[in-house]
Design an enzyme around this catalytic site. Structure first.
Site, PDB file in Angstrom:
ATOM      1  N   HIS A 193       0.816  -1.218   0.000  1.00  0.00           N
ATOM      2  CA  HIS A 193       0.000   0.000   0.000  1.00  0.00           C
ATOM      3  C   HIS A 193       0.849   1.268   0.000  1.00  0.00           C
ATOM      4  O   HIS A 193       0.421   2.303  -0.499  1.00  0.00           O
ATOM      5  CB  HIS A 193      -0.990  -0.019   1.165  1.00  0.00           C
ATOM      6  CG  HIS A 193      -2.153  -0.920   0.885  1.00  0.00           C
ATOM      7  ND1 HIS A 193      -2.262  -2.174   1.431  1.00  0.00           N
ATOM      8  CD2 HIS A 193      -3.203  -0.780   0.044  1.00  0.00           C
ATOM      9  CE1 HIS A 193      -3.346  -2.755   0.958  1.00  0.00           C
ATOM     10  NE2 HIS A 193      -3.946  -1.936   0.114  1.00  0.00           N
ATOM     11  N   CYS A 506      -8.878  -2.712 -11.239  1.00  0.00           N
ATOM     12  CA  CYS A 506      -8.383  -1.510 -10.548  1.00  0.00           C
ATOM     13  C   CYS A 506      -7.073  -1.770  -9.809  1.00  0.00           C
ATOM     14  O   CYS A 506      -6.560  -0.889  -9.136  1.00  0.00           O
ATOM     15  CB  CYS A 506      -9.437  -0.934  -9.605  1.00  0.00           C
ATOM     16  SG  CYS A 506      -9.874  -2.054  -8.282  1.00  0.00           S
TER      17      CYS A 506
HETATM   18  C1  PEP Z   1      -6.151  -4.468  -5.068  1.00  0.00           C
HETATM   19  O1  PEP Z   1      -6.040  -5.295  -4.158  1.00  0.00           O
HETATM   20  O2  PEP Z   1      -5.741  -4.642  -6.239  1.00  0.00           O
HETATM   21  C2  PEP Z   1      -6.795  -3.168  -4.793  1.00  0.00           C
HETATM   22  C3  PEP Z   1      -7.110  -2.342  -5.761  1.00  0.00           C
HETATM   23  O3  PEP Z   1      -7.003  -2.848  -3.491  1.00  0.00           O
HETATM   24  P1  PEP Z   1      -5.834  -2.423  -2.474  1.00  0.00           P
HETATM   25  O4  PEP Z   1      -4.580  -2.225  -3.254  1.00  0.00           O
HETATM   26  O5  PEP Z   1      -6.315  -1.197  -1.788  1.00  0.00           O
HETATM   27  O6  PEP Z   1      -5.773  -3.606  -1.556  1.00  0.00           O
END
Ligand code: PEP
Ligand code: MG
Length: 583
Positions: A193, A506
């Site tokens: 993250h 995404c």
């Molecule tokens: C993912 O897991 O690809 C996502 C978009 O969510 P995050 O990166 O916030 O876990």
């Protein structure tokens, strides 16, 4: 003065030059840097100030506890204060600073380690409790020093390059982003993250720079090249000149692409790929222009919660969401329900220590248990629904039961709001994130239960390949080009077509233009990426026919190991960019 370079892996593109600031921002490493002979006194001065501040704070606590719980409970703070006045401990810390030439934080940590190693090994609960009593107040001093550290950067002007032991969301939000020239870290995953935030903020970022902190000094001039993957310590005039020349030509290309980016992403044979953006805060609205994008594909609402000291109220959330929706002027805006836990802990919401947080209490698992949290967010969202084209996304779905439960609560909240006279949109689209293997296996049924799906490849790759996205020891195994990932993406796209429901991606892998082309070839008609990648993706889409993208996808799907996949990727990349040095 330290010279030379340290290699690492760029996780957010770009080049930067500036003074380094070493930070501590969790989870466990304390910043250690060398101090010059003339800076020893400064560090000892910092230590003395921190001791005074810590003693005052302990006194304040004692007074509070005395009035709320009584003299017996308040006694510990008197003991803690006395421990900080122990001249021998103080001498040990001062000696560590001057003999090892290290900063005060590192010297205090040495003392704490010594207490814990010696007394922690002794038998008996009361001795161990004593060990913790002796080290606890020194943790307090450490906290004060670390706060001083942040205050010091805030007092200076200009941009800084932050250096940390580990890239975490807390490092990325250590100072306001306008002050961040780049971030470099010893450890951190490409899809962690922290890295997601770096890309989203458009800040060059490099991880995997081993021994970085030991070779840096506070304030040292460094050059960061996240494109080629290295940090140059105290660069020479020639190196600075070369870096600035490359930076100018990369920025020139970016500006030219941005000029072209106003029209939609259409292939030469007429297919339009919907390009949405991932954002983390209201401030991100300034990082893209509405005419360049087709909407917001993912607003990670947890980051609105992370930047605060307490939970935002319904009213506060409503105001924020409304601002976002009004800014988007009727374009699709997908807000994801709170996805805290794992590597996104809230400082004010204590979750239990978990041996395996990625498989632990996070996302919808938390909010379905903490219903009040969920209800407040749903009320705020539903009240906002009349101000634009709102869609709601559920994170970390692992079962249909979770979706059913969420629909039920949604309905209750809707009825409650209607009863209170709030206008709400009746058929607000609700989608599910597909980021867990069980959701992949249940994809047909999930598609029946929701209005759309969005593939979170950051997590899907982690869970399909059993590779922690945050763990530097296995980061080489975190391979979005593993054929299993493409098969999973293919299955989801096919299922969505069968059910005639929209599917988007995404996860951050979509921000690579070649992967974006592959997703188009697999049948996705929309993807969502950090705003800075939109111009590059438009560039690639405008140079690839839908037919060629499909052929590329077929080729990838027929591969039985990763070598032909990598070859096909290189071929497409070459056809798009050739030997372009700025790419
Ligand atoms: C993912 O897991 O690809 C996502 C978009 O969510 P995050 O990166 O916030 O876990
Ligand atoms: Mg995720």
């Amino acid at each position: 003065m330290q010279k030379g370079s340290i290699n690492g892996t760029g996780v957010s593109p770009g080049l930067a030059l500036g003074p380094v600031h070493i930070v501590y921002a969790g989870p466990s490493d304390i910043p250690t840097w060398t101090v010059g002979r003339d800076e020893v006194a400064i560090e000892i001065g910092r230590l003395a100030t921190a001791l005074n501040v810590a003693a005052d704070r302990l006194d304040e606590r004692r007074k509070k506890v005395l009035s709320s719980a009584g003299a017996k409970d308040a006694e510990i703070f008197v003991v803690h204060r006395a421990i900080l006045q122990d001249p021998s401990a103080m001498r040990q810390v001062e000696e560590a600073i001057s003999e090892h030439r290290i900063n005060a934080e590192a010297a205090v940590k040495m003392l704490i380690d010594r207490f814990e190693q010696t007394m922690g090994k002794l038998e008996g609960n009361s001795v161990r409790a004593y060990a913790s009593d002796v080290s606890d107040p020194w943790y307090f001093v450490l906290d004060v020093l670390l706060e001083q550290d942040r205050a010091e950067v805030l007092q200076t002007d200009g941009q800084v390059i932050l250096a940390a032991a580990q890239l975490t969301p807390a490092v990325m939000t250590f100072v306001e982003r306008g002050r961040l020239a780049a971030v470099v870290a010893e450890k951190g995953g490409r899809f962690s993250h922290g890295a997601v935030l770096a890309r989203s903020f458009g800040i060059p970022c490099l991880v995997g720079a081993s021994n970085l902190l030991a070779r840096l000094e506070q304030g040292m001039q460094v050059a960061v090249d996240a494109d080629r993957g290295f940090v140059q310590l105290s660069p020479s005039d020639g190196q600075v000149e070369e870096l600035l020349a490359r930076k100018t030509s990369i920025e020139g290309r970016r500006d030219a692409l941005r000029q072209e980016a106003a029209s939609r992403a259409r292939t030469p044979d007429g297919f339009e790929l919907m390009l949405l953006v991932n954002i983390e805060s209201v401030r991100d609205l300034e990082t893209f222009e509405n005419e360049h994008v087709d909407g917001i594909g993912l607003l990670r609402t947890e980051f609105l919660y992370l930047e605060r000291n307490s939970f935002p109220s319904e009213e506060e959330q409503h105001r924020l969401y409304r601002r976002v929706l009004e800014h988007l002027e009727g374009m699709p805006t997908t807000l994801r329900l709170l996805d805290i836990g794992g590597d996104k802990p809230l400082p004010y919401f204590k979750t239990p220590a978990e041996t395996n947080p990625a498989l632990g209490w996070r996302g919808i698992r938390i909010t379905l248990q903490w219903r009040d949290l969920l209800r407040v967010q749903l009320r705020a969202l539903l009240r906002t629904s009349v101000f634009g084209d709102l869609r709601v996304l559920i994170p970390m779905v692992t079962s249909l039961d979770e979706i059913a439960e969420l629909h039920e609560i949604f309905q209750e909240v809707r009825n409650e709001l209607a009863g209170q006279g709030y206008p709400v949109v009746e058929n607000l689209p609700v989608g599910a994130m597909i980021e867990v293997p069980s959701a992949l296996l249940e994809i047909d049924r999930i598609l029946e239960a929701v209005d759309f799906v969005s593939v979170g490849t950051n997590d899907l790759v982690q869970y399909l390949l059993a590779v922690d996205r945050d763990n530097p020891w296995v980061s080489d195994l975190y391979d979005p080009l593993n054929p299993a990932i493409f098969r999973a993406l293919d299955q989801i796209a096919r299922a969505a077509k069968r059910c005639n429901k929209p599917a988007s991606v995404c996860g951050d892998m979509a921000s690579d233009p070649v992967l974006a082309i592959l997703l188009l070839g697999l049948g996705y008609d929309s993807i969502s990426v950090a705003p800075q990648f939109i111009p590059e993706i438009k560039y690639a889409v405008r140079r690839t026919t839908q037919a060629a993208a499909r052929a590329f996808a077929e080729e990838i799907l027929s591969a039985s190991n990763s070598a032909p996949v990598h070859r096909a990727f290189d071929r497409i990349r070459n056809s798009l960019y050739g030997a372009d040095e700025t790419r």
